[in-house]
Design a protein around this motif. Structure first.
Motif, mmCIF file in Angstrom:
data_model
loop_
_atom_site.group_PDB
_atom_site.id
_atom_site.type_symbol
_atom_site.label_atom_id
_atom_site.label_comp_id
_atom_site.label_asym_id
_atom_site.label_seq_id
_atom_site.Cartn_x
_atom_site.Cartn_y
_atom_site.Cartn_z
ATOM 1 N N PRO A 158 -20.344 41.141 61.121
ATOM 2 C CA PRO A 158 -21.788 40.871 61.058
ATOM 3 C C PRO A 158 -22.149 39.570 61.780
ATOM 4 O O PRO A 158 -21.455 38.564 61.623
ATOM 5 C CB PRO A 158 -22.050 40.742 59.560
ATOM 6 N N GLY A 159 -23.214 39.630 62.595
ATOM 7 C CA GLY A 159 -23.605 38.477 63.395
ATOM 8 C C GLY A 159 -24.194 37.337 62.583
ATOM 9 O O GLY A 159 -24.184 36.184 63.015
ATOM 10 N N ARG A 160 -24.682 37.645 61.365
ATOM 11 C CA ARG A 160 -25.300 36.586 60.555
ATOM 12 C C ARG A 160 -24.235 35.571 60.131
ATOM 13 O O ARG A 160 -23.055 35.907 60.065
ATOM 14 C CB ARG A 160 -25.975 37.206 59.324
ATOM 15 N N PRO A 161 -24.654 34.329 59.832
ATOM 16 C CA PRO A 161 -23.673 33.350 59.372
ATOM 17 C C PRO A 161 -23.030 33.821 58.069
ATOM 18 O O PRO A 161 -23.733 34.177 57.119
ATOM 19 C CB PRO A 161 -24.515 32.091 59.130
ATOM 20 N N ILE A 162 -21.705 33.860 58.049
ATOM 21 C CA ILE A 162 -21.004 34.294 56.841
ATOM 22 C C ILE A 162 -20.478 33.058 56.125
ATOM 23 O O ILE A 162 -19.672 32.306 56.673
ATOM 24 C CB ILE A 162 -19.845 35.248 57.182
ATOM 25 N N VAL A 163 -20.985 32.838 54.930
ATOM 26 C CA VAL A 163 -20.544 31.669 54.168
ATOM 27 C C VAL A 163 -19.911 32.156 52.869
ATOM 28 O O VAL A 163 -20.295 33.175 52.321
ATOM 29 C CB VAL A 163 -21.722 30.720 53.861
ATOM 30 N N PHE A 164 -18.904 31.445 52.428
ATOM 31 C CA PHE A 164 -18.286 31.835 51.157
ATOM 32 C C PHE A 164 -17.985 30.592 50.337
ATOM 33 O O PHE A 164 -17.880 29.482 50.886
ATOM 34 C CB PHE A 164 -17.030 32.677 51.379
ATOM 35 N N LEU A 165 -17.859 30.805 49.058
ATOM 36 C CA LEU A 165 -17.652 29.696 48.123
ATOM 37 C C LEU A 165 -16.336 28.984 48.427
ATOM 38 O O LEU A 165 -15.317 29.633 48.645
ATOM 39 C CB LEU A 165 -17.635 30.260 46.695
ATOM 40 N N GLY A 166 -16.383 27.672 48.467
ATOM 41 C CA GLY A 166 -15.151 26.899 48.650
ATOM 42 C C GLY A 166 -14.689 26.820 50.089
ATOM 43 O O GLY A 166 -13.546 26.449 50.361
ATOM 44 N N ALA A 167 -15.562 27.171 51.045
ATOM 45 C CA ALA A 167 -15.168 27.111 52.457
ATOM 46 C C ALA A 167 -14.820 25.676 52.850
ATOM 47 O O ALA A 167 -13.849 25.433 53.562
ATOM 48 C CB ALA A 167 -16.293 27.637 53.338
#
Lengths: 282, 102
Positions: A154-163
């Protein structure tokens, strides 16, 4: 140095000069194509001269030749096929893939060299560690960037917890394993640890960046690969790799800035912006 | 090849300075081809990959050498061909070319 080797060194110098001239010609639309062809011709001369050098030295085994020829055949065929068959609109992601394999090659050759060398000096292990680090980050980062442009990720910014925490841990692993590599001269486990951590970092670096910023990111990763190649030149003691790598590293950095300016964005904003929003959004 | 560190660092620093200077005012349409062209130049890593096949030994050594050579050649061959295709598009549309150059 034998006469053959001396001649080959001068050919390498000529190739390096042609890279600079070729890159300069690519600044203007009128001369761009000629510049690219000059640079390609210089590369062909460099590869041919290296083959002659390997024959003249005679140090390479039969298995070595088979490996070399098989690698050259597979790599050239794959590169040629992809470059010819790709749609015009899909070119940026293909460039990103070629950038990925370049970074991968730089990282792998450092691992191989430090693994096989009988005596390893600090002046080889430090650039070797940097080469593995930068090369592996570029490899995975460029693959993710290509995946985003192609729509596989997916082109959207992918953010995840604890990055952010993960990145801090990875940073510590970089420092630790490079120190281990230097102290324990070319330890394989240290190199693999560095390779894996850097590969993971490449992914976590590019995932939080939006698809629209990908061309700038690819250009930045391109500059990274140049630097990795220069480091590979330090590891092997090859001047031509240092010159070409430094050239691409610096010109790539300038180009990245030009591209970001053209989009009215700042590079820090693009790269760190992704990290900054990472924790807030989570 | 034995190369002393001072010479190597000198070459590196001068290479970086040349790299900064060689890119000047580039029209935005040429950004992607220029990136692709620079991408092909760092394919010079293929020379290093070829050289390490001479020291390779054992399965892991040959595997690493094979991957490095294959990656390097894909970078070089693919890089130059795709850059040439991109630049070929400029030739096909001379009107757009003139407009972007000014």
């Amino acid at each position: 140095m034998t006469t053959t080797e001396t001649v080959i060194r001068y050919l390498f110098l000529a190739a390096a000069a042609c890279f600079v001239i070729g890159l300069h010609l690519m600044n203007s639309p009128k001369t761009a194509r000629r510049g690219n062809l000059l640079s390609a011709a210089a590369m062909a001369v460099g590869i041919g001269a290296t083959a002659v050098l390997l024959i003249a030295e005679g140090a390479i085994t039969t298995t070595g030749w088979l490996v070399l020829l098989a690698g050259a055949a597979v790599g050239s065929a794959a590169g040629l096929y992809l470059a010819r068959s790709v749609e015009m609109t899909a070119m940026p992601q293909l460039v990103s893939l070629f950038n990925a394999v370049g970074g991968g090659a730089a990282a792998l050759l450092a691992v191989e060299h430090l693994l096989q060398a009988e005596t390893v000096h600090v002046r080889e292990t430090i650039p070797g560690g940097l080469d593995i680090l930068i090369g592996a980050v570029t490899f995975s980062g460029s693959v993710v960037a290509a995946g985003k442009l192609q729509g596989l990720i997916p082109g959207r910014p992918i953010v995840f917890l604890g990055a952010r925490a993960l990145n801090v841990v990875l940073g510590l692993v970089f420092v630790g394993s490079t120190a281990w590599l230097v102290l324990d001269e070319g330890n394989l486990v240290a190199m693999l640890l560095l390779l894996v951590a850097a590969t993971v970092f490449g992914v976590t670096m590019v995932l939080p960046i939006g698809g629209a910023d990908m061309p700038v990111v690819i250009s930045l990763l391109n500059a990274f690969t140049g630097t990795a190649v220069a480091m590979a030149g330090f590891v092997l003691g090859e001047v031509v790799l240092i010159v070409a790598g430094a050239l691409v590293g610096a010109s790539g950095a300038i180009l990245t800035k030009l591209m970001a300016d053209a989009m009215n964005r700042s590079i820090t904003n693009i790269i760190l912006g992704g990290f900054g929003t990472g924790d807030e959004a989570a | 090849m034995e190369l002393d560190l001072l010479t190597a660092v000198t070459v590196f620093v001068l290479g970086v300075l040349v790299g900064f200077e060689v890119i000047s005012k580039v029209p935005a349409t040429l950004h992607t081809p220029l990136m692709s062209g620079a991408n092909s130049i760092h394919g010079i890593v293929v020379i290093g990959a070829m050289l390490i096949t001479a020291t390779a030994d054992g399965f892991l050594g040959y595997l690493l050498a094979f991957l490095a050579v294959a990656f390097g050649f894909a970078n070089v061959v693919g890089g130059y061909v795709v850059t040439d295709r991109m630049l070929h598009m400029f030739k096909a549309r001379p009107a757009a070319k003139e407009g972007s150059a000014s």
